[in-house]
Design a protein around this motif. Structure first.
Motif, mmCIF file in Angstrom:
data_model
loop_
_atom_site.group_PDB
_atom_site.id
_atom_site.type_symbol
_atom_site.label_atom_id
_atom_site.label_comp_id
_atom_site.label_asym_id
_atom_site.label_seq_id
_atom_site.Cartn_x
_atom_site.Cartn_y
_atom_site.Cartn_z
ATOM 1 N N PRO A 318 0.816 -1.216 0.000
ATOM 2 C CA PRO A 318 0.000 0.000 0.000
ATOM 3 C C PRO A 318 0.852 1.270 0.000
ATOM 4 O O PRO A 318 2.004 1.257 0.440
ATOM 5 N N GLY A 319 0.242 2.350 -0.499
ATOM 6 C CA GLY A 319 0.899 3.652 -0.452
ATOM 7 C C GLY A 319 1.316 4.157 -1.817
ATOM 8 O O GLY A 319 1.500 3.382 -2.763
ATOM 9 N N ASP A 320 1.460 5.483 -1.932
ATOM 10 C CA ASP A 320 1.922 6.102 -3.161
ATOM 11 C C ASP A 320 3.408 5.840 -3.349
ATOM 12 O O ASP A 320 4.195 6.032 -2.426
ATOM 13 N N LYS A 321 3.792 5.414 -4.560
ATOM 14 C CA LYS A 321 5.183 5.060 -4.831
ATOM 15 C C LYS A 321 5.812 5.903 -5.926
ATOM 16 O O LYS A 321 7.036 5.951 -6.042
ATOM 17 N N ILE A 322 4.985 6.538 -6.756
ATOM 18 C CA ILE A 322 5.495 7.293 -7.891
ATOM 19 C C ILE A 322 4.724 8.603 -8.008
ATOM 20 O O ILE A 322 3.718 8.806 -7.322
ATOM 21 N N SER A 323 5.207 9.499 -8.866
ATOM 22 C CA SER A 323 4.454 10.698 -9.196
ATOM 23 C C SER A 323 4.728 11.071 -10.648
ATOM 24 O O SER A 323 5.820 10.882 -11.149
ATOM 25 N N GLU A 324 3.699 11.567 -11.306
ATOM 26 C CA GLU A 324 3.788 12.047 -12.679
ATOM 27 C C GLU A 324 4.483 11.076 -13.638
ATOM 28 O O GLU A 324 5.475 11.415 -14.274
ATOM 29 N N PRO A 325 3.993 9.856 -13.765
ATOM 30 C CA PRO A 325 4.620 8.938 -14.727
ATOM 31 C C PRO A 325 4.451 9.434 -16.157
ATOM 32 O O PRO A 325 3.341 9.711 -16.609
ATOM 33 N N ARG A 326 5.559 9.571 -16.860
ATOM 34 C CA ARG A 326 5.531 10.045 -18.237
ATOM 35 C C ARG A 326 5.340 8.906 -19.230
ATOM 36 O O ARG A 326 4.760 9.093 -20.293
ATOM 37 N N ALA A 327 5.872 7.734 -18.914
ATOM 38 C CA ALA A 327 5.833 6.631 -19.876
ATOM 39 C C ALA A 327 5.907 5.310 -19.141
ATOM 40 O O ALA A 327 6.450 5.217 -18.033
ATOM 41 N N VAL A 328 5.357 4.275 -19.778
ATOM 42 C CA VAL A 328 5.472 2.914 -19.292
ATOM 43 C C VAL A 328 5.826 2.023 -20.478
ATOM 44 O O VAL A 328 5.337 2.241 -21.592
ATOM 45 N N SER A 329 6.707 1.054 -20.267
ATOM 46 C CA SER A 329 7.054 0.096 -21.307
ATOM 47 C C SER A 329 7.256 -1.267 -20.664
ATOM 48 O O SER A 329 7.439 -1.374 -19.444
ATOM 49 N N VAL A 330 7.204 -2.304 -21.487
ATOM 50 C CA VAL A 330 7.410 -3.675 -21.013
ATOM 51 C C VAL A 330 8.692 -4.200 -21.639
ATOM 52 O O VAL A 330 8.828 -4.205 -22.869
ATOM 53 N N ALA A 331 9.638 -4.622 -20.816
ATOM 54 C CA ALA A 331 10.911 -5.159 -21.298
ATOM 55 C C ALA A 331 10.712 -6.536 -21.905
ATOM 56 O O ALA A 331 9.709 -7.215 -21.629
ATOM 57 N N PRO A 332 11.646 -6.997 -22.740
ATOM 58 C CA PRO A 332 11.518 -8.342 -23.311
ATOM 59 C C PRO A 332 11.363 -9.443 -22.267
ATOM 60 O O PRO A 332 10.724 -10.463 -22.537
ATOM 61 N N ASN A 333 11.915 -9.251 -21.070
ATOM 62 C CA ASN A 333 11.774 -10.272 -20.029
ATOM 63 C C ASN A 333 10.505 -10.093 -19.204
ATOM 64 O O ASN A 333 10.261 -10.838 -18.261
ATOM 65 N N GLY A 334 9.683 -9.100 -19.547
ATOM 66 C CA GLY A 334 8.418 -8.886 -18.856
ATOM 67 C C GLY A 334 8.440 -7.826 -17.792
ATOM 68 O O GLY A 334 7.380 -7.453 -17.265
ATOM 69 N N ASP A 335 9.612 -7.307 -17.412
ATOM 70 C CA ASP A 335 9.670 -6.235 -16.424
ATOM 71 C C ASP A 335 8.872 -5.027 -16.910
ATOM 72 O O ASP A 335 8.814 -4.740 -18.112
ATOM 73 N N VAL A 336 8.274 -4.299 -15.984
ATOM 74 C CA VAL A 336 7.551 -3.073 -16.297
ATOM 75 C C VAL A 336 8.442 -1.884 -15.963
ATOM 76 O O VAL A 336 8.930 -1.756 -14.829
ATOM 77 N N ILE A 337 8.682 -1.013 -16.946
ATOM 78 C CA ILE A 337 9.589 0.120 -16.796
ATOM 79 C C ILE A 337 8.767 1.398 -16.770
ATOM 80 O O ILE A 337 7.956 1.641 -17.669
ATOM 81 N N ILE A 338 8.994 2.234 -15.757
ATOM 82 C CA ILE A 338 8.213 3.446 -15.566
ATOM 83 C C ILE A 338 9.163 4.639 -15.513
ATOM 84 O O ILE A 338 10.083 4.674 -14.695
ATOM 85 N N THR A 339 8.934 5.603 -16.405
ATOM 86 C CA THR A 339 9.706 6.846 -16.391
ATOM 87 C C THR A 339 8.838 7.896 -15.718
ATOM 88 O O THR A 339 7.763 8.233 -16.204
ATOM 89 N N THR A 340 9.304 8.415 -14.570
ATOM 90 C CA THR A 340 8.454 9.269 -13.747
ATOM 91 C C THR A 340 8.985 10.682 -13.613
ATOM 92 O O THR A 340 10.189 10.892 -13.473
ATOM 93 N N ASN A 341 8.119 11.605 -13.636
ATOM 94 C CA ASN A 341 8.212 13.041 -13.400
ATOM 95 C C ASN A 341 9.435 13.740 -13.993
ATOM 96 O O ASN A 341 10.437 13.148 -14.348
ATOM 97 N N ASP A 342 9.294 15.077 -14.100
ATOM 98 C CA ASP A 342 10.336 15.865 -14.740
ATOM 99 C C ASP A 342 11.641 15.889 -13.946
ATOM 100 O O ASP A 342 12.674 16.300 -14.463
ATOM 101 N N ARG A 343 11.599 15.489 -12.706
ATOM 102 C CA ARG A 343 12.844 15.463 -11.933
ATOM 103 C C ARG A 343 13.709 14.266 -12.297
ATOM 104 O O ARG A 343 14.856 14.195 -11.890
ATOM 105 N N GLY A 344 13.151 13.324 -12.987
ATOM 106 C CA GLY A 344 13.982 12.315 -13.610
ATOM 107 C C GLY A 344 14.323 11.093 -12.798
ATOM 108 O O GLY A 344 15.397 10.987 -12.211
#
Length: 415
Positions: A318-344
């Protein structure tokens, strides 16, 4: 010594098992059970909205450098990550040891040609990318109005130049044979083919975010302005597959994806099953849409701020873990990749990997990757099971027990 030719090994990986040994979980439960811990793989998030690249970052640990307004991250099959680091005017590569290298660009905005060594060609606000599993990288070079390719030898070439320019989104998709390219225009979606050149596929879309192609080959686009995700027909028609058109994102879960608000939806990425993830920038969340079209919150976050929480924990805590996700992608091995907020910050939700057999020094072992406690059970007949090991979260190779010639050993891993 094990005689491999006389032994048969079967691994059953069970996330939820009923009394008769049958999987009883819903699709959502099965998919979520396949993911483990959340981790940060790049960025410090101490600065905002500028080019903070310095020469000392080259070859540094990726989690110890500042990113400069990253807008998209994807991975190749070898486990390398590629980041469109917009404000540093470069594509960065984080290798399998977590070390960052410049992959394309000079970190100085500009235009100095259409072909050459990728580290010598200037980029100007690269706003998106697409990566093939072999590590070929395609770049949406925003202010240069070009789509570039970096091959496996590190050479950059220009695939197309659109004088009309790109829209505000980072949508880019390139087919494996490079015979089709989809990308965002200005409030539109375009397609390039060798025969027809540049064509407009969707002439009007409100503030496009990202785009991809689903497992059936259909184009899928997001609209930040309309707060919806569309599947695009051959005639350019739009069918809503997520979002009710409002920005009233709520805690509603497990309902039709077209019945909920998705505030400023940007990212979209598919699993091979046809299920998909979406990222809502202002909503702050990552959602999972299952194969029946129902939506479930995958990771909760906030619309603003600098939230970086949950590293090393199960992603579903439970709980907030991210803010302002710009993009999401799925890696070839199935991992979920999240690029978050302008702070990088780039975050990854690791997928449990299938157990595999390891042969080393005349010993047969079982390699298990799990982000939480798991149990390895053995059986000689698939009827009676005994606990062999109860193991903590780890990635380890375990020596298997020896058996007489001709005996079969069945194993299952449960978490």
């Amino acid at each position: 010594m094990y005689r491999l030719l006389t032994l048969t090994f079967i691994v059953l990986c069970l996330s939820s098992v009923g009394s008769q040994g049958q999987t009883s979980a819903t699709e959502r439960d099965r998919v979520f059970a396949g993911y483990a811990t959340l981790k940060t793989i790049a960025g410090l998030s101490e600065e905002e909205d500028a080019n903070y690249w310095v020469p000392e970052f080259e070859g540094a640990v990726a989690t110890e450098i500042e990113l400069s307004n990253p807008h998209m991250t994807m991975a190749d099959a070898a486990g390398n990550y590629y980041i469109a680091d917009k404000e540093s005017h470069s594509i960065l590569k984080v290798d399998t040891n977590g070390i960052v290298h410049t992959h394309a660009g000079t970190h100085i905005a500009g235009y100095n040609g259409d072909e050459g060594a990728a580290l010598e060609i200037q980029l100007n606000n690269p706003n998106g990318l697409h990566v093939h599993p072999d590590g070929t990288v395609y770049i949406l070079d925003f202010f240069n109005r070009r789509i570039r390719k970096v091959d496996l030898e590190g050479r950059l070439t220009t695939l197309l130049h659109d004088e009309a320019g790109f829209g505000p989104g980072r949508g880019l998709w390139v087919s494996r044979d490079e015979q089709r390219i989809f990308y965002n225009g200005s409030n539109s979606v375009k397609r390039w083919t060798p025969a027809a050149g540049i064509e407009t596929v969707v002439p009007s879309i409100s503030d496009p975010g990202n785009l991809t192609v689903d497992p059936q080959g259909a184009l899928v686009v997001t609209s930040r302005g309309a707060h919806q995700v569309y599947r695009v027909g051959e005639d350019g028609s739009l069918t809503v597959i997520a979002g009710d058109g409002s920005d009233s994102e709520s805690a509603i879960d497990a309902v039709p994806a077209t019945s909920v608000g998705l505030e400023s939806v940007r990212g979209v990425a598919f699993l091979p099953s046809g299920a998909f993830f979406v990222a809502t920038q202002k909503g702050g969340d990552i959602w999972y849409v299952d194969t029946q079209g129902n939506i479930h919150r995958f990771i909760g976050g906030t619309r603003s701020g600098n939230v970086i929480s949950g590293d090393g924990q199960r992603f579903s805590e439970p709980g907030d873990k991210i803010s302002e996700p710009r993009a999401v992608s799925v890696a070839p091995n199935g991992d979920v990749i999240i690029t978050t907020n302008d702070r990088g910050i780039v975050r990854v939700v690791e997928r449990f990997q299938e157990p595999r057999f390891i042969w080393s020094d005349d010993r047969l072992g079982l390699a298990v990757t799990a982000g939480r406690e798991h149990t390895v059970e053995t059986s000689l007949d698939l009827q009676s099971w005994q606990t062999w090991q109860v193991l903590e979260a780890s990635t380890t190779t375990y020596d298997l027990p020896a058996l007489p010639d001709g005996e079969r050993l069945f194993l299952r891993v449960r978490w």
